[in-house]
Design a protein around this motif. Structure first.
Motif, PDB file in Angstrom:
ATOM      1  N   PRO A  97       0.816  -1.211   0.000  1.00 52.06           N
ATOM      2  CA  PRO A  97       0.000   0.000   0.000  1.00 52.06           C
ATOM      3  C   PRO A  97       0.854   1.268   0.000  1.00 52.06           C
ATOM      4  CG  PRO A  97      -0.159  -1.127   2.118  1.00 52.06           C
ATOM      5  CD  PRO A  97       0.666  -1.989   1.216  1.00 52.06           C
TER       6      PRO A  97
ATOM      7  N   ALA B 244      -2.310   3.356   2.812  1.00 51.68           N
ATOM      8  CA  ALA B 244      -2.162   3.157   4.249  1.00 51.68           C
ATOM      9  C   ALA B 244      -2.161   4.537   4.896  1.00 51.68           C
ATOM     10  CB  ALA B 244      -0.882   2.413   4.570  1.00 51.68           C
TER      11      ALA B 244
ATOM     12  N   THR C 160      -2.011   7.645   7.483  1.00 53.91           N
ATOM     13  CA  THR C 160      -1.362   8.011   8.735  1.00 53.91           C
ATOM     14  C   THR C 160      -1.703   9.453   9.027  1.00 53.91           C
ATOM     15  OG1 THR C 160       0.497   6.510   8.299  1.00 53.91           O
ATOM     16  CG2 THR C 160       0.846   8.217   9.946  1.00 53.91           C
TER      17      THR C 160
END
Length: 116
Positions: A79, A109, A111
């Protein structure tokens, strides 16, 4: 001592708490801590999202929340990191809406960046 008045008070309290409580459906959002380590040169370049109270930008391009998932890569494999920066005035509900909108995107992904 009459029990009728006690039953009336209990009924009124029950009615009050039933009318003032909310029956909202809460959902879970999966968050993971950022891991440290040496980045390899084969890692894909991260995407950068700036979330404001009213606007949303992906790598500097303005998007709306519904068009964000279609603008993200849908590639198989590792990812792509998606860094989310919060501007001033962003509410927790706005961040939650963004994370819920990112659920169908399997190629990223996310964050959330914060103050250190």
């Amino acid at each position: 001592m009459s029990m009728t008045s006690l039953i009336d008070v209990i009924f009124l309290l029950l009615l009050f708490f039933m009318l003032t409580s909310t029956f909202s459906k809460f959902s879970e959002i999966e968050l993971s801590a950022a891991g440290g380590g040496a980045g390899a040169s084969s890692d894909p370049r991260p995407l950068f999202v700036q979330l404001g109270a009213e606007e949303l930008t992906l790598n500097g391009e303005r998007l709306d929340l519904s068009g964000l998932v279609s603008a993200l890569p849908h590639e198989a494999g590792a990812p792509v990191p998606l860094l989310i920066s919060l501007r001033g005035g962003v509410t927790s509900q706005r961040l939650t809406d963004l994370l819920v909108a990112l659920r169908p995107a399997r190629g990223v992904a996310p964050t959330v960046l914060g103050d250190t």
